[in-house]
Design a protein around this motif. Structure first.
Motif, mmCIF file in Angstrom:
data_model
loop_
_atom_site.group_PDB
_atom_site.id
_atom_site.type_symbol
_atom_site.label_atom_id
_atom_site.label_comp_id
_atom_site.label_asym_id
_atom_site.label_seq_id
_atom_site.Cartn_x
_atom_site.Cartn_y
_atom_site.Cartn_z
ATOM 1 N N VAL A 374 0.864 -1.255 -0.136
ATOM 2 C CA VAL A 374 0.075 0.102 0.088
ATOM 3 C C VAL A 374 0.798 1.521 0.102
ATOM 4 O O VAL A 374 0.841 2.283 -0.865
ATOM 5 N N ILE A 375 1.712 1.351 0.888
ATOM 6 C CA ILE A 375 2.732 2.297 0.962
ATOM 7 C C ILE A 375 3.556 2.787 -0.278
ATOM 8 O O ILE A 375 3.575 3.836 -0.799
ATOM 9 N N VAL A 376 4.152 1.712 -0.698
ATOM 10 C CA VAL A 376 4.990 1.960 -1.867
ATOM 11 C C VAL A 376 4.293 2.395 -3.077
ATOM 12 O O VAL A 376 4.750 3.213 -3.775
ATOM 13 N N THR A 377 2.989 1.765 -3.372
ATOM 14 C CA THR A 377 2.540 2.004 -4.364
ATOM 15 C C THR A 377 2.088 3.792 -4.218
ATOM 16 O O THR A 377 2.046 4.645 -5.312
ATOM 17 N N VAL A 378 1.553 4.137 -3.372
ATOM 18 C CA VAL A 378 1.196 5.485 -3.081
ATOM 19 C C VAL A 378 2.431 6.288 -3.158
ATOM 20 O O VAL A 378 2.259 7.604 -3.819
ATOM 21 N N VAL A 379 3.458 6.081 -2.423
ATOM 22 C CA VAL A 379 4.614 7.032 -2.433
ATOM 23 C C VAL A 379 5.455 7.053 -3.598
ATOM 24 O O VAL A 379 5.604 8.099 -4.356
ATOM 25 N N VAL A 380 5.177 6.012 -4.385
ATOM 26 C CA VAL A 380 6.019 5.985 -5.779
ATOM 27 C C VAL A 380 5.047 6.895 -6.828
ATOM 28 O O VAL A 380 5.417 7.896 -7.402
ATOM 29 N N GLY A 381 3.807 6.975 -6.639
ATOM 30 C CA GLY A 381 2.651 7.600 -7.314
ATOM 31 C C GLY A 381 2.961 9.011 -7.165
ATOM 32 O O GLY A 381 2.968 10.104 -8.058
ATOM 33 N N VAL A 382 3.109 9.610 -5.442
ATOM 34 C CA VAL A 382 3.493 11.023 -5.305
ATOM 35 C C VAL A 382 4.831 11.331 -5.864
ATOM 36 O O VAL A 382 4.668 12.417 -6.372
ATOM 37 N N SER A 442 -2.595 -8.517 -2.378
ATOM 38 C CA SER A 442 -3.220 -8.127 -3.333
ATOM 39 C C SER A 442 -4.358 -7.214 -3.217
ATOM 40 O O SER A 442 -4.806 -6.508 -3.949
ATOM 41 N N TYR A 443 -4.898 -7.142 -1.909
ATOM 42 C CA TYR A 443 -5.792 -6.247 -1.430
ATOM 43 C C TYR A 443 -5.151 -4.645 -1.606
ATOM 44 O O TYR A 443 -6.149 -4.076 -1.216
ATOM 45 N N ALA A 444 -3.987 -4.681 -1.538
ATOM 46 C CA ALA A 444 -3.592 -3.404 -1.414
ATOM 47 C C ALA A 444 -4.020 -2.401 -2.312
ATOM 48 O O ALA A 444 -4.334 -1.138 -2.043
ATOM 49 N N GLY A 445 -4.088 -2.874 -3.705
ATOM 50 C CA GLY A 445 -4.748 -2.005 -4.935
ATOM 51 C C GLY A 445 -6.132 -1.430 -4.517
ATOM 52 O O GLY A 445 -6.609 -0.399 -4.564
ATOM 53 N N PRO A 446 -7.108 -2.586 -4.104
ATOM 54 C CA PRO A 446 -8.391 -1.929 -3.665
ATOM 55 C C PRO A 446 -8.336 -1.014 -2.573
ATOM 56 O O PRO A 446 -9.144 -0.074 -2.502
ATOM 57 N N VAL A 447 -7.402 -1.550 -1.492
ATOM 58 C CA VAL A 447 -7.478 -0.169 -0.574
ATOM 59 C C VAL A 447 -7.057 1.152 -0.916
ATOM 60 O O VAL A 447 -7.620 2.321 -0.363
ATOM 61 N N VAL A 448 -5.900 1.085 -1.776
ATOM 62 C CA VAL A 448 -5.477 2.634 -2.286
ATOM 63 C C VAL A 448 -6.757 2.991 -3.073
ATOM 64 O O VAL A 448 -7.028 4.196 -2.881
ATOM 65 N N GLY A 449 -7.389 2.153 -3.884
ATOM 66 C CA GLY A 449 -8.524 2.746 -4.752
ATOM 67 C C GLY A 449 -9.480 3.431 -3.936
ATOM 68 O O GLY A 449 -10.149 4.501 -4.037
ATOM 69 N N VAL A 450 -9.932 2.755 -2.962
ATOM 70 C CA VAL A 450 -11.102 3.117 -2.139
ATOM 71 C C VAL A 450 -10.722 4.249 -1.383
ATOM 72 O O VAL A 450 -11.451 5.223 -1.266
ATOM 73 N N TRP A 451 -9.517 4.470 -0.874
ATOM 74 C CA TRP A 451 -9.083 5.644 -0.174
ATOM 75 C C TRP A 451 -8.887 6.838 -1.062
ATOM 76 O O TRP A 451 -9.445 8.023 -0.722
ATOM 77 N N MET A 452 -8.494 6.487 -2.282
ATOM 78 C CA MET A 452 -8.262 7.893 -3.111
ATOM 79 C C MET A 452 -9.674 8.312 -3.540
ATOM 80 O O MET A 452 -9.929 9.518 -3.884
ATOM 81 N N ALA A 453 -10.664 7.178 -3.809
ATOM 82 C CA ALA A 453 -12.014 7.585 -4.099
ATOM 83 C C ALA A 453 -12.822 8.397 -3.227
ATOM 84 O O ALA A 453 -13.310 9.429 -3.535
ATOM 85 N N ALA A 454 -12.677 8.217 -1.872
ATOM 86 C CA ALA A 454 -13.075 8.753 -0.884
ATOM 87 C C ALA A 454 -12.363 10.361 -0.914
ATOM 88 O O ALA A 454 -13.284 11.232 -0.555
ATOM 89 N N GLY A 455 -11.176 10.465 -1.292
ATOM 90 C CA GLY A 455 -10.810 11.763 -1.363
ATOM 91 C C GLY A 455 -11.333 12.608 -2.593
ATOM 92 O O GLY A 455 -11.386 13.741 -2.278
#
Length: 494
Positions: A374-382, A442-455
Motif C-alpha cells: 500500500v505504502i510504496v504504491t502511493v509514495v511512488v505515485g506521489v 493483492s488487497y493493497a490495490g483496492p485499499v488504495v483505490g477506495v481511499w483515493m476515491a473517498a478523497g
C-alpha cells in the motif's frame, strides 16, 4: 487556552543536521541494506552494486526536483503544496490526502518489523522465548515514538539523529571488515553486467535489480515537512533532501559492493534477507558476535524510520487541518512543546490498531507485506506527481527561474525511473521480472483505490461548499510572516 493550542509550529527549532537525519532515517538505511536491497540480487546477482548505482542516479533526478521545490516552497504541507503550486490545488489536495494516509501507515509497518525481527532472533538464540511473542516489542516501539513526538520536534529530531548515526556506523564498519576479508577477491567487475542471475543476462538483469533497489530510496523527501520548524528553511531543505539521497545512495553502493565481493559475485543471486546467505547469516558465520550489532542496527533502523515518518504524517496532517480540508482538531498544538498532539494521538492509535489488527488477523510478516505494498504504491505515485509539479512550477515562474535541464529534463527522467517501480510495487506484470500479487497482499490495490476515491468525493464537496479551502493548499505559510512576501535572499518568490 485556544490561542495557546493553535497557530504555528515552533520556528527555528532545528538545523541542517537534524533535518538531514530526518530524511536519512526515513530511508531506513540499515533495514534497507539488510532486507530490501537483497531482493534485487535474484535478478542482478553479483552485478547488484551496479544496479544500486543505477538506482541512485535514477532517484537523484526526483530528489533534485523535490529539493528545488522545497527551496522555493518551504511548507509543512510539502508534497501537497508542491503539487498545488505546480499543477493545481485540487491535485495538491489529493496528493496530501494520499500522502497523509500512507505516512500514517509507515510506523505500524516498521513496528511490525521490529516485533517479528526481535521475537525471531530471541527465539533463535533462546528456544524458550516464544517465536510468536512479537507484539510487546511493537507496542513498546509505539510508546517510544509517541513520547518522542509529544516532546516536540527538537526531541524527536535529536532522537532520530542519534539512531541514524548508530545504524550507519555499524554497517560502515561491517563493510570495511568485509572488504578487508575479501582481499584479492575485490573486483570492479561487479559494476559490470557479467555476474547477473540466470535468466536475466546482461543489462536486463541490472535493470530488474535496480527497480527493486529504487524502492529502498523511498523517504529522501521526509525532511521537507519540517520546513516551518527549521532554521533557514529554503537553503536547509534543499541541502537535506539532496544530501540524504546522495549520501545514503553511496552508502548503499559501498555496503552492497562489500558483501558482494566477500560472498562471491557468482553466488550472489542466492543472497537474501534471511538465512545463512544474508547479512545476519554472514555476520554469525564469520564475524563472531558482530551479528549482535547488525541485529541492533536493524532494530534501531525500524524505530528511527517510524519516528521520522510519524513526524511526516503529523506535520502534513497539521498543514491540511489548519486550512480545514482535514478536521481542525489535527491542527491542535501542545502549548509548550508546539508539537501537533492531536495528530500524534491519532498516529499512535492508527499504529497500534494496524499492528494488532493486521498482525493477529493474518500474521506479522503478511501484515508487513500488505502495508508495504500500500505504502510504496502511493509514495511512488506521489514522486511521479512531484516530478510533474516541478516542471509545472518552473514553467509558470518564467524564463529567469527556469533551468531546462534541472526543471524539465530531470522531471522526465525521474518519472521514467519510477514508473517501472510503480508497476512492480503494484504487481502489474508489464515486465517479466514482476510477479502478480496474491491475497491478502493483492488487497493493497483496492485499499488504495477506495481511499483515493473517498478523497475525490471529499474534494468535490469542498469545491462545491468551500473552494477557498482547496485553494489554500497552495499557500506557503512562512510567507505570511513576511509582509513583503520576500525570500530570505531578498527576492520575491515566483
Amino acid at each position: 487556552m485556544h490561542e495557546e493550542t493553535t497557530g504555528a509550529l515552533r520556528r527555528d527549532a532545528i538545523g541542517l543536521r537534524e533535518v538531514l537525519f530526518q530524511s536519512v532515517t526515513a530511508m531506513a538505511p540499515a533495514a534497507a541494506v539488510a532486507a530490501s536491497i537483497p531482493a534485487g540480487a535474484a535478478f542482478a546477482g553479483g552485478s547488484l552494486p551496479l544496479a544500486v548505482l543505477v538506482a541512485l542516479v535514477a532517484c537523484l533526478f526526483t530528489a533534485s526536483c523535490v529539493a528545488e521545490l522545497a527551496r522555493e516552497l518551504p511548507a509543512a504541507g510539502s508534497v501537497a503544496t508542491y503539487a498545488a503550486r505546480g499543477l493545481h490545488p485540487a491535485v495538491g489536495f489529493l496528493v496530501g490526502w494520499g500522502y497523509v494516509f500512507v505516512e500514517m501507515l509507515v510506523p505500524p509497518l516498521l513496528l511490525l518489523q521490529l516485533g517479528f525481527t526481535a521475537a525471531g532472533t530471541l527465539h533463535e538464540e533462546w528456544s524458550w522465548y516464544p517465536g510468536d511473542l512479537w507484539w510487546p516489542w511493537s507496542l513498546a516501539g509505539a510508546g517510544v515514538i509517541a513520547v518522542a513526538g509529544y516532546l516536540g520536534v527538537r526531541a524527536s529530531a535529536h532522537f532520530g539523529t542519534v539512531l541514524g548515526v548508530f545504524e550507519i556506523l555499524v554497517f560502515l564498519v561491517f563493510a570495511v571488515l568485509l572488504i578487508g576479508k575479501a582481499g584479492g577477491a575485490n573486483t570492479l567487475s561487479v559494476f559490470g553486467t557479467s555476474h547477473t542471475a540466470d535468466g536475466y543476462a546482461g543489462i536486463s538483469g541490472v535493470f530488474a535489480g535496480s527497480v527493486y533497489t529504487v524502492l529502498a530510496f523511498a523517504g529522501f523527501e521526509a525532511a521537507a515537512p519540517l520546513a516551518e520548524e527549521t532554521r533557514d528553511p529554503r537553503r536547509t531543505m534543499h541541502r537535506a533532501v539532496l544530501g540524504a539521497a546522495l549520501g545514503i545512495g553511496l552508502f548503499y553502493v559501498l555496503t552492497t559492493y562489500a558483501m558482494t565481493v566477500y560472498f562471491g559475485p557468482d553466488r550472489f543471486a542466492k543472497f537474501g534477507a534471511s538465512g545463512p546467505a544474508s547479512w545476519d547469516g554472514v555476520a554469525r558465520a564469520s564475524f563472531s558476535l558482530f551479528w549482535v550489532l547488525v541485529f541492533l542496527a536493524v532494530i534501531n533502523s525500524t524505530i528511527a524510520n517510524a519516528n521520522a515518518c510519524a513526524n511526516v504524517s503529523t506535520r502534513t496532517a497539521f498543514a491540511l487541518a489548519r486550512i480545514r480540508v482535514l478536521p481542525r482538531m489535527l491542527a491542535t498544538l501542545h502549548p509548550r512543546h508546539r508539537s501537533p498532539v492531536a495528530g500524534i494521538a491519532l498516529q499512535t492509535l492508527v499504529a497500534v490498531g494496524a499492528v494488532l489488527g493486521l498482525g493477529f488477523g493474518y500474521d506479522p510478516v503478511t501484515a508487513f507485506l500488505l502495508l508495504a505494498t500500500v505504502i510504496v504504491t502511493v509514495v511512488v505515485g506521489v514522486y511521479i506527481v512531484v516530478n510533474l509539479a516541478c516542471a509545472g512550477y518552473f514553467l509558470r515562474a518564467g524564463r529567469a527561474a527556469l533551468k531546462p535541464v534541472r526543471h524539465l529534463l530531470f522531471p522526465v527522467l525521474g518519472i521514467a525511473a519510477f514508473v517501472p517501480a510503480l508497476l512492480t510495487s503494484a504487481g502489474l506484470p508489464v515486465f517479466d521480472f514482476v510477479s502478480e500479487l496474491t491475497a491478502p497482499v493483492s488487497y493493497a490495490g483496492p485499499v488504495v483505490g477506495v481511499w483515493m476515491a473517498a478523497g475525490v468525493v471529499i474534494l468535490l464537496l469542498l469545491i462545491r461548499r468551500h473552494p477557498e479551502r482547496v485553494a489554500e493548499t497552495a499557500r506557503v505559510h512562512l510567507e505570511a510572516h513576511d509582509p513583503a512576501g520576500q525570500r530570505q535572499d531578498g527576492t520575491v518568490p515566483g
